[in-house]
Scaffold this active site. Structure first.
Site, PDB file in Angstrom:
ATOM      1  N   ASN A 248      55.971  73.441  56.311  1.00 46.59           N
ATOM      2  CA  ASN A 248      54.992  74.171  56.971  1.00 46.59           C
ATOM      3  C   ASN A 248      53.644  73.883  56.102  1.00 46.59           C
ATOM      4  OD1 ASN A 248      56.018  75.730  59.029  1.00 46.59           O
ATOM      5  ND2 ASN A 248      57.110  77.163  57.574  1.00 46.59           N
TER       6      ASN A 248
ATOM      7  N   HIS B  85      58.034  71.664  50.336  1.00 51.40           N
ATOM      8  CA  HIS B  85      59.715  72.032  50.944  1.00 51.40           C
ATOM      9  C   HIS B  85      59.794  71.736  52.190  1.00 51.40           C
ATOM     10  CE1 HIS B  85      57.329  75.943  51.086  1.00 51.40           C
ATOM     11  NE2 HIS B  85      58.228  76.253  52.268  1.00 51.40           N
TER      12      HIS B  85
ATOM     13  N   GLY C  94      51.908  79.115  58.099  1.00 46.87           N
ATOM     14  CA  GLY C  94      52.688  80.421  57.393  1.00 46.87           C
ATOM     15  C   GLY C  94      53.192  79.913  56.146  1.00 46.87           C
ATOM     16  N   GLN C  95      52.633  78.634  55.476  1.00 49.92           N
ATOM     17  CA  GLN C  95      53.123  78.152  54.231  1.00 49.92           C
ATOM     18  C   GLN C  95      53.258  79.731  53.322  1.00 49.92           C
ATOM     19  OE1 GLN C  95      51.393  75.005  52.365  1.00 49.92           O
ATOM     20  NE2 GLN C  95      53.236  74.860  50.834  1.00 49.92           N
TER      21      GLN C  95
ATOM     22  N   HIS D 198      62.323  72.316  55.385  1.00 47.86           N
ATOM     23  CA  HIS D 198      63.378  73.183  56.033  1.00 47.86           C
ATOM     24  C   HIS D 198      64.152  72.141  56.650  1.00 47.86           C
ATOM     25  CE1 HIS D 198      60.995  77.282  55.481  1.00 47.86           C
ATOM     26  NE2 HIS D 198      60.069  76.294  55.352  1.00 47.86           N
TER      27      HIS D 198
HETATM   28  P1  AMP Z   1      57.298  78.612  53.871  1.00 47.41           P
HETATM   29  O1  AMP Z   1      57.124  79.803  54.700  1.00 47.41           O
HETATM   30  O2  AMP Z   1      57.536  77.077  54.699  1.00 47.41           O
HETATM   31  O3  AMP Z   1      56.487  78.408  52.711  1.00 47.41           O
HETATM   32  O4  AMP Z   1      58.814  79.087  53.276  1.00 47.41           O
HETATM   33  C1  AMP Z   1      59.149  79.563  52.267  1.00 47.41           C
HETATM   34  C2  AMP Z   1      60.755  79.772  52.270  1.00 47.41           C
HETATM   35  O5  AMP Z   1      61.393  80.148  51.100  1.00 47.41           O
HETATM   36  C3  AMP Z   1      60.815  81.083  53.327  1.00 47.41           C
HETATM   37  O6  AMP Z   1      61.963  80.531  54.431  1.00 47.41           O
HETATM   38  C4  AMP Z   1      61.551  81.856  52.423  1.00 47.41           C
HETATM   39  O7  AMP Z   1      62.704  82.641  53.018  1.00 47.41           O
HETATM   40  C5  AMP Z   1      62.241  80.931  51.250  1.00 47.41           C
HETATM   41  N1  AMP Z   1      62.491  81.402  49.997  1.00 47.41           N
HETATM   42  C6  AMP Z   1      61.524  82.418  49.283  1.00 47.41           C
HETATM   43  N2  AMP Z   1      62.070  82.720  48.112  1.00 47.41           N
HETATM   44  C7  AMP Z   1      63.345  82.039  48.068  1.00 47.41           C
HETATM   45  C8  AMP Z   1      64.477  82.025  46.930  1.00 47.41           C
HETATM   46  N3  AMP Z   1      64.386  82.753  45.977  1.00 47.41           N
HETATM   47  N4  AMP Z   1      65.389  81.309  47.282  1.00 47.41           N
HETATM   48  C9  AMP Z   1      65.431  80.632  48.447  1.00 47.41           C
HETATM   49  N5  AMP Z   1      64.510  80.698  49.405  1.00 47.41           N
HETATM   50  C10 AMP Z   1      63.553  81.273  49.203  1.00 47.41           C
END
Ligand code: AMP
Ligand code: ZN
Length: 115
Positions: free
Chosen positions: A88, A101, A94-95, A103
């Site tokens: 993202n 990262h 929706g980042q 997914h």
């Molecule tokens: P994005 O919306 O692409 O920025 O994804 C961020 C992702 O990080 C989301 O799927 C969250 O569920 C995940 N996330 C947030 N905090 C944590 C955490 N402490 N450990 C593991 N995943 C996390």
């Protein structure tokens, strides 16, 4: 910025995460709010904000991120059934975390197009 970054803190083991795989320059851990039976995040250990911040000097690191995605897909048994890799990037996607990262989503049928 990396001092306060959530994923940098996970890399430094200041915040706990369930680690799925690790290499010299990359880390993979289970998403805290899984959107599929398998939902792993593969990240560079170095702080890179998003896909737009990637430069040629990151090529080795990015390859390691993809290698961890392959490794965890194999470990989770989704390498043949299929899975989706998503970066993202920015507000419309929706980042939520400003540390690059990937997914890794799988073990269920994934709809296309995404929402
Ligand atoms: P994005 O919306 O692409 O920025 O994804 C961020 C992702 O990080 C989301 O799927 C969250 O569920 C995940 N996330 C947030 N905090 C944590 C955490 N402490 N450990 C593991 N995943 C996390
Ligand atoms: Zn970071």
């Amino acid at each position: 910025m990396p001092e306060n970054c959530l994923f940098c803190k996970i890399v430094r083991r200041e915040i706990p995460a369930k680690i799925a795989a690790e290499s010299e320059q990359a880390l993979a851990f289970y998403d805290i709010n899984p959107q599929a039976p398998v939902h792993i995040l593969a990240i560079p250990k170095a702080h890179i904000e998003n896909a737009m911040a990637v430069k040629s000097e990151h090529s080795g690191t990015l390859f390691e991120v993809l290698k961890l995605a392959q490794e965890t897909a194999r470990k989770e048994g989704i390498d043949k059934s299929g899975f989706r890799l998503i970066f993202n990037n920015g507000p419309d996607a929706g980042q939520a975390v400003s540390h690059l990262h990937m997914h890794v989503l799988g073990k269920r049928k994934l709809a296309w197009p995404p929402g």
